[in-house]
Each structure stands twice: as C-alpha cells, then as structure tokens.
Design a protein around this motif. Structure first.
Motif, PDB file in Angstrom:
ATOM      1  N   GLN A  54       0.848  -1.153   0.032  1.00  0.00           N
ATOM      2  CA  GLN A  54      -0.149   0.012  -0.048  1.00  0.00           C
ATOM      3  C   GLN A  54       0.722   1.194   0.047  1.00  0.00           C
ATOM      4  OE1 GLN A  54      -0.651  -2.283   2.277  1.00  0.00           O
ATOM      5  NE2 GLN A  54      -2.434  -3.234   2.168  1.00  0.00           N
ATOM      6  N   ARG A 103       5.900   3.883  -2.354  1.00  0.00           N
ATOM      7  CA  ARG A 103       5.048   3.465  -3.024  1.00  0.00           C
ATOM      8  C   ARG A 103       3.956   4.548  -3.644  1.00  0.00           C
ATOM      9  NH1 ARG A 103       5.829  -1.018  -4.853  1.00  0.00           N
ATOM     10  NH2 ARG A 103       6.102  -1.937  -2.963  1.00  0.00           N
ATOM     11  N   TRP A 104       3.800   5.512  -2.909  1.00  0.00           N
ATOM     12  CA  TRP A 104       2.885   6.616  -3.152  1.00  0.00           C
ATOM     13  C   TRP A 104       3.493   7.442  -4.389  1.00  0.00           C
ATOM     14  CZ3 TRP A 104      -1.439   9.559  -2.226  1.00  0.00           C
ATOM     15  CH2 TRP A 104      -1.273  11.064  -2.532  1.00  0.00           C
ATOM     16  N   GLU A 110     -13.530   6.278   0.262  1.00  0.00           N
ATOM     17  CA  GLU A 110     -13.091   5.688  -1.277  1.00  0.00           C
ATOM     18  C   GLU A 110     -13.147   7.102  -2.130  1.00  0.00           C
ATOM     19  OE1 GLU A 110     -15.608   2.460  -2.640  1.00  0.00           O
ATOM     20  OE2 GLU A 110     -15.053   1.305  -0.996  1.00  0.00           O
ATOM     21  N   THR A 147      -9.527   4.285  -4.822  1.00  0.00           N
ATOM     22  CA  THR A 147      -8.528   3.908  -3.848  1.00  0.00           C
ATOM     23  C   THR A 147      -9.212   4.087  -2.688  1.00  0.00           C
ATOM     24  OG1 THR A 147      -6.967   5.480  -5.231  1.00  0.00           O
ATOM     25  CG2 THR A 147      -6.285   4.803  -2.833  1.00  0.00           C
ATOM     26  N   THR A 192      -2.945   4.726   5.055  1.00  0.00           N
ATOM     27  CA  THR A 192      -2.511   3.972   3.707  1.00  0.00           C
ATOM     28  C   THR A 192      -3.841   4.390   2.779  1.00  0.00           C
ATOM     29  OG1 THR A 192      -4.153   2.234   4.562  1.00  0.00           O
ATOM     30  CG2 THR A 192      -1.794   2.271   5.256  1.00  0.00           C
ATOM     31  N   CYS A 193      -3.154   4.275   1.384  1.00  0.00           N
ATOM     32  CA  CYS A 193      -4.080   4.231   0.432  1.00  0.00           C
ATOM     33  C   CYS A 193      -3.833   2.980  -0.473  1.00  0.00           C
ATOM     34  CB  CYS A 193      -3.816   5.437  -0.561  1.00  0.00           C
ATOM     35  SG  CYS A 193      -3.877   7.007   0.235  1.00  0.00           S
ATOM     36  N   THR A 194      -4.908   2.267  -0.632  1.00  0.00           N
ATOM     37  CA  THR A 194      -5.088   0.850  -1.301  1.00  0.00           C
ATOM     38  C   THR A 194      -5.784   0.883  -2.892  1.00  0.00           C
ATOM     39  OG1 THR A 194      -4.927  -0.069   0.711  1.00  0.00           O
ATOM     40  CG2 THR A 194      -5.346  -1.436  -1.203  1.00  0.00           C
ATOM     41  N   ASP A 195      -5.044   0.673  -3.722  1.00  0.00           N
ATOM     42  CA  ASP A 195      -5.532   0.575  -4.944  1.00  0.00           C
ATOM     43  C   ASP A 195      -6.730  -0.519  -5.212  1.00  0.00           C
ATOM     44  OD1 ASP A 195      -6.362   0.632  -7.807  1.00  0.00           O
ATOM     45  OD2 ASP A 195      -4.253   0.502  -8.467  1.00  0.00           O
ATOM     46  N   ILE A 196      -8.037   0.111  -5.394  1.00  0.00           N
ATOM     47  CA  ILE A 196      -9.259  -0.933  -5.258  1.00  0.00           C
ATOM     48  C   ILE A 196      -9.643  -0.736  -6.666  1.00  0.00           C
ATOM     49  CG2 ILE A 196      -9.578  -1.048  -2.753  1.00  0.00           C
ATOM     50  CD1 ILE A 196     -11.791   0.990  -3.204  1.00  0.00           C
TER      51      ILE A 196
END
Length: 325
Positions: A11, A28-29, A74, A87, A107-111
């Motif tokens: 993440q 990762r950002w 989101e 995200t 955190t940021c999670t690619d969804i």
C-alpha cells in the motif's frame, strides 16, 4: 527503519502531524502518483484527487481531525498515467500515554479493479431486474388481452394479476442489491413484510400460512436479508415441503428475547422427513449468508419428522435503525 518497513508494504503509506499536515509518504505513493518527492506535503495532497471527490475527502478528513475518529473513504486518485483510479484511504491516530494524538498514520490501497467489477455487476443486476419486471408486465398484459376476449374469466384474471404484482414486489426484495438500489421501505414490521412476501402464494389466502407472535420493527436495513430467507423457505415448501400437499401448514412465530429477535418457521402436515438432506443447495447457503453474515445472526435448521423447523435469531439493532423495542 520505519521508511524501510513502509516501503516494503504494497500500500501507499503516509503520515501527518496532529493538525493533519502531511509530512511523509512512502516510495509506493511516489511510484503510483509519479509526482516529485515532497510535492504533496502539507495540503497539496488533496489536489491529487478527482475534482468531484476533493470536497468530500476534505470534509471527511476534517471530521477525523476534529473528533479523532478513524478516517476511511473511497476516492479517485490520480495515477502517474493521468488516469484516476479508485482508492481506499484509511488512517488511524497515534496517541501518547495521556491520550493526546501525536501523529496520524494512513494508507491508500488501489481498489480500482474491484470497484469497477462491482459497478459492472451492479449494472448487470439492474439489467436483469429490469428484464424480469418486463416479463411480469408482459404476462399481466397477456392476461388483460385474454380477459377482453373471455369476460367470464375477469374475476380469476384479476386475482392472478394481483399475484403477479405481488411476486414482482417480492422480487425487488430478494434480488441482489447495492446500497444505492436497496428498496427504501421506511420503518415497517416483520409481520407486514412477510404478509406482502407471501401474497403470491395461494396458501397465504387459504390460511395454510400463519404469522403469529410479537411483531418486530424492521426497515430496509434488515428487510432484504429476511426477505431472501423467507422467500427461499416459501419456494421450497411449495415444491418439496408441507405446502406441496393440501393438508400441509406453515406457522411463522415471532418473539423478542432481550436484545434479539427470534423468528421460527415450522412446517407440519407435509411429506414425512426421514433424514436431513445430504447436501444443501445454493439457496440454503445464500439464506445462511444473509442471516449470519449480513445481520450477524444465527440460523438453525432442524429436520423434524413432522416437518422442517428453521429458527433465525438476529440482534434487534441490525433489523432497523434507532429504537426498535
């Protein structure tokens, strides 16, 4: 050490001061966004969101800063390609021994793929529901045409069209729904919901299905999972259970025990049951998911010799918003 740990995570990780000033992003950002190091510090991070999501993200973040509540939202985040990807953003406060917030870690999670797949499934579900509604309308129309040609059948046709309309209403409850498409029924009672759900079945009109006991308040929060369970039970009993024979009966009994609703479905007078089925069908498993996963309840089946018994026990708080006592 912290940088090594966060850079190893899949993440995007970020951190802020207690006032919300962003002062750290992991590798990762920058890999995802493609922006220069340090360019999204402070309040510049909001410019990375889709214009339609910026105010909503800001409002949610301000609420967390003011209250200390966990942050979750989101939004669409600009990818290094220039496209916006959905995200999931989350953050928790870090507190000192006195309970004061000393930092926020997020955190940021690619969804994006999961989000778009969900939207596609919702479109397919809506399209299927639309076509089923059209089928009900066509059937009702054909009945009307035949009545004009055979006026003596008008009374029978009127009852049949009412049953078709009731089946259409029941379908709205038992088809898959998103939060946006779920029927908005307002506050009603479980007795009223079940009576409407059972209207398409002649057994309800004939008195072969009874609904007794202490009524229970319900709204759209709990209506669809319960409707799915009892639609499945009613369909199965008509095909294989008590209501597959003229003398069969079904009794639905409702009661409140403390902070829980207990609803009992009991079949009698049908074909004798020698043993429980060796396997459960898809509908039965879906009913279990509805009660146990969606309503955090418990579903018990007992294959008694004189007929099936199903007992659903569900927290009252999960059936309707606000006071349900």
């Amino acid at each position: 050490m912290l940088a090594v740990l966060t850079d190893a995570m899949p993440q995007m990780v970020w951190s802020t001061r207690p006032d919300g000033f962003h002062d750290y992003y992991n590798a990762r950002w920058y890999e995802f966004t493609g922006v220069p190091d340090g360019s999204t510090d402070g309040e510049e991070w909001n410019g990375m969101f889709h214009p339609d999501d910026q105010e909503r993200a800001w409002a949610r973040w301000r609420q967390s800063l003011e209250t200390g509540e966990p942050y979750e939202i989101e939004y669409r985040l600009r990818h290094r390609s220039g496209a916006y990807r959905w995200t999931l953003g989350r953050a928790l406060p870090v507190r000192d021994d006195a309970g004061a917030i000393v930092r926020w870690i997020g955190t940021c999670t690619d969804i994006d793929e999961a989000k778009r797949a969900s939207e596609q499934n919702e479109l397919l579900s809506l399209e299927l529901a639309h076509r089923i509604k059209n089928i009900f309308a066509v059937i009702a129309g054909l009945i009307g045409i035949n009545v004009r040609q055979n006026p003596e059948a008008r009374e029978f046709a009127t009852g049949l069209r009412q049953r078709i309309a009731a089946l259409g209403r029941a379908h709205e409850f038992v088809r898959p729904h998103s939060e946006g498409s779920r029927p908005a029924i307002g506050r009603t009672t479980l007795r009223g919901l079940l009576a409407d759900l059972f209207k398409p079945y002649p057994a309800m009109e004939d008195g072969a299905i009874s609904i007794v006991g202490e009524d229970i308040v319900i709204d759209d929060k709990g209506a669809t999972p319960f409707a799915l369970l009892f639609h499945e039970l009613a369909t199965n009993t008509m095909k294989y259970g008590a209501l597959s024979v003229p003398e069969g009966r079904v009794a639905v009994t409702m009661r409140i025990e403390g902070d829980r609703a207990v609803v009992d479905w009991k079949e009698t007078g049908g074909p004798a049951i020698e043993a429980a089925p060796s396997r459960s069908g898809f509908g039965s498993r879906l009913s279990e998911v509805s009660v146990e996963a969606q309503l955090d309840g418990r579903l018990e089946r007992a294959w008694e010799p004189d007929g099936l018994r199903v007992t659903a026990t569900v927290p009252l708080a999960n059936l309707a918003r606000g006071d349900v006592a």
